[in-house]
Design an enzyme around this catalytic site. Structure first.
Site, PDB file in Angstrom:
ATOM      1  N   THR A   5       0.773  -1.236   0.000  1.00 31.44           N
ATOM      2  CA  THR A   5       0.000   0.000   0.000  1.00 31.44           C
ATOM      3  C   THR A   5       0.807   1.291   0.000  1.00 31.44           C
ATOM      4  OG1 THR A   5      -2.127   0.791   0.816  1.00 31.44           O
ATOM      5  CG2 THR A   5      -0.418   0.483   2.456  1.00 31.44           C
ATOM      6  N   LYS A  37      -7.937   1.957   4.179  1.00 34.07           N
ATOM      7  CA  LYS A  37      -6.782   1.745   5.047  1.00 34.07           C
ATOM      8  C   LYS A  37      -6.517   2.926   5.966  1.00 34.07           C
ATOM      9  CE  LYS A  37      -4.961  -0.784   1.180  1.00 34.07           C
ATOM     10  NZ  LYS A  37      -3.956  -0.795   0.143  1.00 34.07           N
ATOM     11  N   GLY A  49      -3.530   5.795   9.460  1.00 37.57           N
ATOM     12  CA  GLY A  49      -3.445   4.951   8.276  1.00 37.57           C
ATOM     13  C   GLY A  49      -2.542   3.778   8.571  1.00 37.57           C
ATOM     14  N   SER A 129       4.791   0.628   0.391  1.00 37.03           N
ATOM     15  CA  SER A 129       5.691   0.419  -0.742  1.00 37.03           C
ATOM     16  C   SER A 129       5.740   1.604  -1.691  1.00 37.03           C
ATOM     17  CB  SER A 129       5.305  -0.849  -1.502  1.00 37.03           C
ATOM     18  OG  SER A 129       3.977  -0.751  -1.966  1.00 37.03           O
TER      19      SER A 129
END
Length: 176
Positions: A5, A37, A49, A129
């Site tokens: 994510t 998220k 988050g 990522s």
């Protein structure tokens, strides 16, 4: 490499914004494209988050929210207490997971290794990522545009979604 994510937070003197993409991956397969998220915590005064597995996210969000309640919404005291608890729990500290939490005064990146990191500039932070793509975009847009905080977060996440295969452009945003 941590493959999960992209979450981006941006804070100004008058606002706090967090955004995240909606992609859930398992290995090299996209399982879902519209996951949420990010979430508000402590009566909507804190935004959070998560990058990591969904089951872990619910557990860690609940754990953090209970600490926020205990500390009466004091974000700094809560992140310190939370990081101690996360690090001490032998199962939780093994998670490949990170959290990003903010209010109008602070932004913190949290991990199971006990990290509590406040960004150097105190206003832009990212995890996941695609985090470095979103962070780079946000810094450039912060310096060279007149976008609102919400627009800056959305555009930065869209750019990250163009570059990171673990990030999509189905973006959700919350703001204070």
């Amino acid at each position: 490499m941590f493959k999960a994510t992209t979450i981006l937070a941006y804070r100004t003197d008058s606002s706090a914004v967090i955004g995240g993409d909606g992609q859930v991956t398992f290995g090299d397969t996209i399982l879902k494209g519209n996951a949420t998220k990010i979430r508000p915590l402590h009566k909507g005064k804190i935004l959070a988050g998560f990058a990591g597995s969904t089951a872990d996210a619910f557990n860690l969000f609940d754990m953090f929210e209970s600490i926020l309640e205990e500390k009466r919404g004091n974000l700094l005291k809560s992140v310190i207490e939370f990081s101690k608890m996360w690090r001490k729990d032998k199962h939780l500290r093994q998670l490949e997971a990170m959290m990003l939490v903010l209010n109008r005064e602070n932004i913190f990146i949290l991990s199971g290794t006990g990290d509590v990191v406040e960004p150097e500039d105190g206003k832009i932070a990212s995890i996941g990522s695609g985090g470095n793509y979103a962070l780079s975009s946000a810094r450039a847009l912060d310096r060279h545009s007149n976008l609102t905080p919400r627009e800056l977060v959305e555009e930065s996440l869209n750019i990250a979604g163009e570059l990171c295969i673990y990030t999509n452009r189905n973006i959700k945003i919350l703001e204070l």
